[in-house]
Enzyme design. Structure first.
Site, PDB file in Angstrom:
ATOM      1  N   HIS A 304       0.859  -1.192   0.000  1.00  0.00           N
ATOM      2  CA  HIS A 304       0.000   0.000   0.000  1.00  0.00           C
ATOM      3  C   HIS A 304       0.885   1.228   0.000  1.00  0.00           C
ATOM      4  O   HIS A 304       1.942   1.253   0.632  1.00  0.00           O
ATOM      5  CB  HIS A 304      -0.898   0.020   1.246  1.00  0.00           C
ATOM      6  CG  HIS A 304      -2.088   0.916   1.098  1.00  0.00           C
ATOM      7  ND1 HIS A 304      -2.016   2.267   1.310  1.00  0.00           N
ATOM      8  CD2 HIS A 304      -3.354   0.642   0.736  1.00  0.00           C
ATOM      9  CE1 HIS A 304      -3.216   2.791   1.100  1.00  0.00           C
ATOM     10  NE2 HIS A 304      -4.039   1.842   0.736  1.00  0.00           N
ATOM     11  N   ASP A 361      -7.930  -5.363   0.026  1.00  0.00           N
ATOM     12  CA  ASP A 361      -8.402  -6.259  -1.041  1.00  0.00           C
ATOM     13  C   ASP A 361      -7.994  -7.717  -0.840  1.00  0.00           C
ATOM     14  O   ASP A 361      -8.441  -8.583  -1.594  1.00  0.00           O
ATOM     15  CB  ASP A 361      -7.848  -5.759  -2.389  1.00  0.00           C
ATOM     16  CG  ASP A 361      -8.413  -4.401  -2.736  1.00  0.00           C
ATOM     17  OD1 ASP A 361      -7.635  -3.470  -2.986  1.00  0.00           O
ATOM     18  OD2 ASP A 361      -9.648  -4.270  -2.688  1.00  0.00           O
TER      19      ASP A 361
HETATM   20  C1  SDX Z   1      -6.256  -0.011  -2.920  1.00  0.00           C
HETATM   21  O1  SDX Z   1      -4.382   4.427  -2.067  1.00  0.00           O
HETATM   22  C2  SDX Z   1      -5.395   3.892  -1.463  1.00  0.00           C
HETATM   23  O2  SDX Z   1      -5.798   4.315  -0.398  1.00  0.00           O
HETATM   24  C3  SDX Z   1      -5.989   2.698  -2.186  1.00  0.00           C
HETATM   25  C4  SDX Z   1      -7.007   1.866  -1.414  1.00  0.00           C
HETATM   26  C5  SDX Z   1      -8.300   2.614  -1.160  1.00  0.00           C
HETATM   27  O3  SDX Z   1      -9.015   2.257  -0.204  1.00  0.00           O
HETATM   28  O4  SDX Z   1      -8.641   3.501  -1.982  1.00  0.00           O
HETATM   29  O5  SDX Z   1      -6.440   1.460  -0.180  1.00  0.00           O
HETATM   30  C6  SDX Z   1      -7.406   0.619  -2.204  1.00  0.00           C
HETATM   31  O6  SDX Z   1      -6.023   0.301  -4.061  1.00  0.00           O
HETATM   32  C7  SDX Z   1      -5.357  -0.971  -2.168  1.00  0.00           C
HETATM   33  C8  SDX Z   1      -4.171  -1.499  -3.032  1.00  0.00           C
HETATM   34  C9  SDX Z   1      -4.679  -2.596  -3.943  1.00  0.00           C
HETATM   35  N1  SDX Z   1      -3.617  -2.966  -4.912  1.00  0.00           N
HETATM   36  C10 SDX Z   1      -2.990  -4.156  -4.798  1.00  0.00           C
HETATM   37  O7  SDX Z   1      -3.159  -4.963  -3.882  1.00  0.00           O
HETATM   38  C11 SDX Z   1      -2.008  -4.434  -5.948  1.00  0.00           C
HETATM   39  C12 SDX Z   1      -0.699  -4.991  -5.391  1.00  0.00           C
HETATM   40  N2  SDX Z   1      -0.003  -3.894  -4.713  1.00  0.00           N
HETATM   41  C13 SDX Z   1       0.943  -3.114  -5.434  1.00  0.00           C
HETATM   42  O8  SDX Z   1       0.891  -3.083  -6.782  1.00  0.00           O
HETATM   43  C14 SDX Z   1       1.457  -1.876  -4.693  1.00  0.00           C
HETATM   44  O9  SDX Z   1       1.761  -2.271  -3.426  1.00  0.00           O
HETATM   45  C15 SDX Z   1       0.559  -0.651  -4.665  1.00  0.00           C
HETATM   46  C16 SDX Z   1       0.089  -0.276  -6.027  1.00  0.00           C
HETATM   47  C17 SDX Z   1      -0.607  -0.885  -3.781  1.00  0.00           C
HETATM   48  C18 SDX Z   1       1.385   0.495  -4.079  1.00  0.00           C
HETATM   49  O10 SDX Z   1       2.374   0.785  -4.998  1.00  0.00           O
HETATM   50  P1  SDX Z   1       3.561   1.823  -4.660  1.00  0.00           P
HETATM   51  O11 SDX Z   1       3.292   2.570  -3.412  1.00  0.00           O
HETATM   52  O12 SDX Z   1       3.813   2.588  -5.903  1.00  0.00           O
HETATM   53  O13 SDX Z   1       4.780   0.879  -4.324  1.00  0.00           O
HETATM   54  P2  SDX Z   1       5.833   0.351  -5.376  1.00  0.00           P
HETATM   55  O14 SDX Z   1       5.132  -0.273  -6.531  1.00  0.00           O
HETATM   56  O15 SDX Z   1       6.813   1.447  -5.627  1.00  0.00           O
HETATM   57  O16 SDX Z   1       6.533  -0.820  -4.534  1.00  0.00           O
HETATM   58  C19 SDX Z   1       7.620  -0.570  -3.665  1.00  0.00           C
HETATM   59  C20 SDX Z   1       8.435  -1.875  -3.687  1.00  0.00           C
HETATM   60  C21 SDX Z   1       8.841  -2.284  -5.110  1.00  0.00           C
HETATM   61  O17 SDX Z   1      10.020  -3.084  -4.974  1.00  0.00           O
HETATM   62  P3  SDX Z   1      11.483  -2.360  -5.158  1.00  0.00           P
HETATM   63  O18 SDX Z   1      11.418  -1.547  -6.420  1.00  0.00           O
HETATM   64  O19 SDX Z   1      11.671  -1.543  -3.914  1.00  0.00           O
HETATM   65  O20 SDX Z   1      12.453  -3.535  -5.249  1.00  0.00           O
HETATM   66  O21 SDX Z   1       7.626  -2.962  -3.191  1.00  0.00           O
HETATM   67  C22 SDX Z   1       7.419  -3.903  -4.248  1.00  0.00           C
HETATM   68  C23 SDX Z   1       7.721  -3.187  -5.546  1.00  0.00           C
HETATM   69  O22 SDX Z   1       8.149  -4.119  -6.531  1.00  0.00           O
HETATM   70  N3  SDX Z   1       5.990  -4.277  -4.181  1.00  0.00           N
HETATM   71  C24 SDX Z   1       5.521  -5.517  -4.336  1.00  0.00           C
HETATM   72  C25 SDX Z   1       4.130  -5.413  -4.144  1.00  0.00           C
HETATM   73  N4  SDX Z   1       3.797  -4.145  -3.884  1.00  0.00           N
HETATM   74  C26 SDX Z   1       4.950  -3.443  -3.902  1.00  0.00           C
HETATM   75  N5  SDX Z   1       6.157  -6.682  -4.601  1.00  0.00           N
HETATM   76  C27 SDX Z   1       5.357  -7.767  -4.701  1.00  0.00           C
HETATM   77  N6  SDX Z   1       4.003  -7.757  -4.526  1.00  0.00           N
HETATM   78  C28 SDX Z   1       3.355  -6.597  -4.262  1.00  0.00           C
HETATM   79  N7  SDX Z   1       2.027  -6.576  -4.102  1.00  0.00           N
END
Ligand code: SDX
Length: 421
Positions: A304, A361
């Site tokens: 998140h 989720d």
């Molecule tokens: C919602 O914003 C809100 O409030 C949203 C929400 C709401 O109520 O409105 O809470 C609802 O959208 C919840 C999130 C649902 N999405 C998912 O579950 C999809 C999986 N999660 C990710 O794609 C990610 O965690 C996000 C999109 C939620 C957040 O993305 P960020 O903040 O841009 O983080 P990032 O992609 O920059 O990740 C940071 C690191 C990366 O690794 P490095 O580059 O540091 O090596 O963490 C890793 C990412 O690769 N990472 C994950 C991951 N999420 C982040 N690795 C594996 N699995 C994951 N799910």
């Protein structure tokens, strides 16, 4: 806080005002930065940028705190209802019985959709995703209610609010009915809760809504009601900042929510769990696969932008899973896979070092499955819950003295001036 920040640039040093929110969040006011220095800030994904101040929701991502207008979500789930929480989110206080009754009567005026919108539903291809129907339906409301589309007219904004709330329940339920080939049937009891009416409009008026199941659905709607400046709420605000009408702005929110990184994640989580089950791959092996950057896999429902701790909504929904399963006497193998994935991930430094925890989720889809709701309906249910938050933010921005059209800047890195000759 009247302190200032000192910004020392190669060309000059300026002072920038600082201010603090009611919960102690600190901000640097850069409203005059470009005018005074020619500099802009660079912040892809807006992780460090606030476009506005708000009174709707407080989120503390480090401590896993979520409050609507000051009330904690667990207390609202225990003691309130989605209808009362919607009023709280929209108008700032919990409603009196008279206020609830008056608002319910206003909303009821719009609880039957214009026939033309249902004809639009029926003209779409059979496999149309329900989020497409929601987007069409919300946009179409501005054609059927043109006299509710002036954002500067207070009476029209109040009516448009009631219209959107009243229309969303049939827009969501009938998206399900359309895809299942079921008739569009409105609830017999106009005073039933949103949770009960939703289930009866989806499964028919003869469907017996168990009180515990109604409570679970009510809690899920409450838990999705708002979440400050998430992607879809920011989309509603940005579109609304051009003085687009409420319905057009809400359609933008639906389209932003659909993405699998946002509200579409609840569908993506169950599709991930089904794939793991069908492939019969060990959850620990799947977690290892996710860590390989080139695998293209993400642990959907994990991570998140704001929560760097367990999402408080996931905590509540996880408990709900157990309650619903024991109530319905069902046992979904996907729940065990989800629990094994969570256990493996939270024991793995890849996830804990990046502060990746289950979000809202991760378990919600398992509850919906237990209620026999198909996976393509998960995100529309998220939208139904989030509607009061979207409207509250659109209204708040609409009356914010600092509101101006949202127009971010860029740093150009393209070709410099050149000629065809
Ligand atoms: C919602 O914003 C809100 O409030 C949203 C929400 C709401 O109520 O409105 O809470 C609802 O959208 C919840 C999130 C649902 N999405 C998912 O579950 C999809 C999986 N999660 C990710 O794609 C990610 O965690 C996000 C999109 C939620 C957040 O993305 P960020 O903040 O841009 O983080 P990032 O992609 O920059 O990740 C940071 C690191 C990366 O690794 P490095 O580059 O540091 O090596 O963490 C890793 C990412 O690769 N990472 C994950 C991951 N999420 C982040 N690795 C594996 N699995 C994951 N799910």
């Amino acid at each position: 806080m009247s302190e200032k920040a000192k910004l020392i640039l190669p060309e000059k040093t300026i002072e920038l005002p600082l201010f603090t929110g009611s919960e102690g969040e600190k901000a640097i006011d850069i409203m005059k930065l470009r005018q005074e220095t020619g500099y802009v800030t660079f912040d892809p994904g807006f992780g460090n940028t606030c476009p506005a101040q708000s009174k709707v929701t407080f989120l503390d991502g480090d401590n896993g705190i979520l409050r609507y207008r000051g009330y904690a979500i667990d207390e609202l789930c225990d003691k309130s209802s989605f209808e009362a929480v919607s009023w709280l989110v929209l108008f700032g206080e919990l409603p009196s019985a008279a206020q609830s009754a008056e608002f319910a009567a206003k909303v009821a005026k719009y609880s039957r959709l214009p026939d033309g919108i249902l004809k639009l539903y029926d003209t779409m291809p059979k496999e149309t995703h329900p989020m497409v129907l929601l987007s069409i339906g919300l946009s179409a409301l501005s054609a059927y209610y043109p006299d509710l589309c002036d954002p500067k007219n207070k009476e029209q904004v109040e009516e448009a609010t009631a219209c959107a709330i009243g229309s969303m329940l049939p827009l969501v339920s009938f998206a399900y009915c359309r895809n299942q080939g079921r008739a569009y049937v409105y609830p017999v009891d106009p005073k039933s809760s949103n949770a009960s009416a939703l289930l009866k409009m989806m499964f028919g008026n003869l469907f017996v809504v168990d009180k515990d199941v109604e409570d679970v659905m009510d809690d899920l709607l409450i838990l999705h009601a708002d979440h400050e400046f998430n992607c879809s709420t920011s989309a509603v605000r940005l579109v609304g900042s051009s003085q687009a009408n409420l319905f057009a702005s809400l359609a933008a929110g639906v389209n932003a929510l659909w993405g699998p990184l946002h509200g579409g994640a609840n569908q993506a989580v169950v599709e991930m769990l089904l794939a793991i089950s069908q492939e019969n791959v060990d959850p620990e092996v799947y977690v290892s696969r996710v860590k390989q950057k080139d695998s293209g896999s993400r642990l959907m429902g994990f991570g998140h932008r704001v929560y760097k701790n367990y999402d408080p909504r996931a905590t509540i929904i996880k408990k709900t899973c157990d309650k619903v399963m024991s109530k319905l006497g069902t046992d979904d193998p996907l729940l065990k896979i989800a629990q094994s994935l969570e256990k493996a991930a939270l024991a793995d430094p890849y996830f804990t070092s990046r502060k990746l925890y289950p979000n809202v989720d991760f378990y919600s889809g398992i509850v919906y499955r237990a209620l026999n709701i198909p996976v393509e309906m998960f995100t529309p249910l998220f939208a139904l819950g989030r509607l009061p938050g979207w409207i509250a933010h659109w209204r708040e921005q609409n009356s914010d003295a600092l509101n101006r059209i949202g127009r971010p800047r860029q740093i150009y890195q393209g070709a410099v001036k050149r000629s065809m000759t």
